[in-house]
Enzyme design. Structure first.
Site, short mmCIF file in Angstrom:
data_model
loop_
_atom_site.label_atom_id
_atom_site.label_comp_id
_atom_site.label_asym_id
_atom_site.label_seq_id
_atom_site.Cartn_x
_atom_site.Cartn_y
_atom_site.Cartn_z
N ASN A 85 50.47 48.13 38.46
CA ASN A 85 49.84 47.30 37.42
C ASN A 85 50.85 46.71 36.42
O ASN A 85 50.49 45.82 35.64
CB ASN A 85 48.74 48.07 36.67
CG ASN A 85 47.47 48.26 37.49
OD1 ASN A 85 46.76 49.26 37.34
ND2 ASN A 85 47.15 47.31 38.37
N ASP A 140 37.39 49.54 38.74
CA ASP A 140 37.87 48.19 39.06
C ASP A 140 36.82 47.15 38.70
O ASP A 140 35.63 47.44 38.67
CB ASP A 140 38.20 48.13 40.57
CG ASP A 140 39.10 46.95 40.91
OD1 ASP A 140 39.71 46.37 39.99
OD2 ASP A 140 39.17 46.61 42.11
C1 IPE Z 1 43.32 49.78 41.15
O1 IPE Z 1 42.85 48.55 40.75
C2 IPE Z 1 44.09 50.41 40.02
C3 IPE Z 1 43.29 50.89 38.91
C4 IPE Z 1 42.00 50.94 38.88
C5 IPE Z 1 44.04 51.37 37.80
P1 IPE Z 1 43.67 47.21 41.02
O2 IPE Z 1 42.83 46.10 40.56
O3 IPE Z 1 45.03 47.32 40.42
O4 IPE Z 1 43.84 47.25 42.60
P2 IPE Z 1 44.05 46.08 43.66
O5 IPE Z 1 45.22 45.26 43.17
O6 IPE Z 1 42.78 45.28 43.65
O7 IPE Z 1 44.28 46.77 44.96
C1 IPE Z 2 40.43 47.42 36.57
O1 IPE Z 2 39.99 46.12 36.44
C2 IPE Z 2 41.30 47.85 35.41
C3 IPE Z 2 42.71 48.07 35.77
C4 IPE Z 2 43.23 47.98 36.95
C5 IPE Z 2 43.60 48.42 34.68
P1 IPE Z 2 40.87 44.89 36.89
O2 IPE Z 2 41.70 44.44 35.73
O3 IPE Z 2 41.65 45.21 38.11
O4 IPE Z 2 39.75 43.81 37.19
P2 IPE Z 2 39.68 42.81 38.42
O5 IPE Z 2 39.85 43.61 39.66
O6 IPE Z 2 40.78 41.82 38.24
O7 IPE Z 2 38.33 42.20 38.31
MG MG Z 3 41.27 45.02 40.09
#
Ligand code: IPE
Ligand code: IPE
Ligand code: MG
Length: 264
Positions: A85, A37
């Protein structure tokens, strides 16, 4: 594979080597699961579009996969795309799918060279057809590898997995009286694999976000403020060192601190 293989690969005299020296090889976690994340925030802090964070995150995936295989983990599971997602803008989703395809194309040789068996867990059949086919091909080409199992969670949801398992158990004709936790586990995406011992989340968020809900019942959780694109071998080793200091009780009573720390 093992601690010595990793030692040969990391820079001599660096922080990684010092961390590796603290790791007890006999007490490695068998399965490490990571919620990758913070890609968006990494990009935002550089005034870049979010997708640049995803692009940069690929280097962290490469480094983590190779570190884990060399260290001698049995299973590494990376959470790459959740069932939730899809709520993201279509362009971001499509860049993520493109990066996944590129990763598979470029890294298949590395996976083969390191004897890594690749599996997609989740509902990958609902991904764009060309992505799904490339996943199937990577699974097939690595299916005879006997080293680390590398699961990538794609279109994955922990609740969806439990529902899928229930459906499959019913379809297989499992009778209610023969259903117990171990039998149920045979219908999960991770059937036959040990549960995660260590769950890592990057970017400081203290939540599970629908990841491996069944399997993390007794996982040790380690959260780092490091954003995923900055995550490297060093951070994985820090997590393992922290893991080895934990006293895993499984609902029992505390063991003596010296025993918990692996001191004989
Ligand atoms: C968790 O990250 C999902 C993945 C790493 C694929 P998110 O960024 O989607 O999670 P939330 O929305 O912060 O809980
Ligand atoms: C994790 O990074 C990747 C996926 C969930 C695919 P994020 O895209 O969630 O990055 P933040 O949490 O918005 O910084
Ligand atoms: Mg995220």
């Amino acid at each position: 594979m093992g601690v010595d293989q990793l030692r040969a690969w990391i820079p001599a005299g660096g922080v990684e080597e010092a961390l590796l020296g603290q790791i007890v090889p006999e007490r490695l976690p068998r399965h490490v699961a990571i919620i990758m994340d913070g890609n968006g925030r990494w990009a935002a802090s550089r005034h870049l579009p979010r997708v640049e964070g995803h692009r940069a995150g690929i280097d962290s995936v490469r480094d983590t996969v190779e570190t884990s295989a060399r260290l001698g983990l049995d299973v590494l599971t990376l959470y790459a795309f959740s069932v939730e997602n899809w709520k993201r803008p279509a362009t971001e989703v499509s860049v993520l799918m493109g990066l996944l395809r590129r990763y598979l194309k470029l890294e298949l040789d590395t996976l083969l060279r390191n004897n890594i068996r690749f599996t997609a867990i989740g509902r990958p059949n609902e991904l764009p057809t060309e992505v799904y086919h490339e996943l199937l091909e990577a699974e097939a080409r690595t299916s005879r590898n006997t080293g680390m199992r590398f699961n990538i969670a794609l279109n994955y949801g922990g609740r969806a997995e439990i529902v899928d398992a229930a459906r499959r158990a019913i379809e297989a004709g499992v009778s209610p009286s023969s259903l117990d936790e171990s039998r149920f586990g045979e219908y999960l995406y991770t059937a036959g694999q040990p549960d995660p011992d260590l769950l890592i989340r990057t970017s400081g968020e203290m939540r599970v976000s629908n990841f491996l809900l069944w399997q993390i019942a007794y996982a040790e959780i380690w959260v780092t403020d490091t954003l995923w694109p900055d995550f490297r071998c060093q951070h994985l080793l820090e997590a393992v060192v922290a893991y080895q200091k934990r006293d895993r009780r499984y609902g029992g009573i505390a063991t003596a601190p010296a025993v918990a720390a692996g001191v004989k």
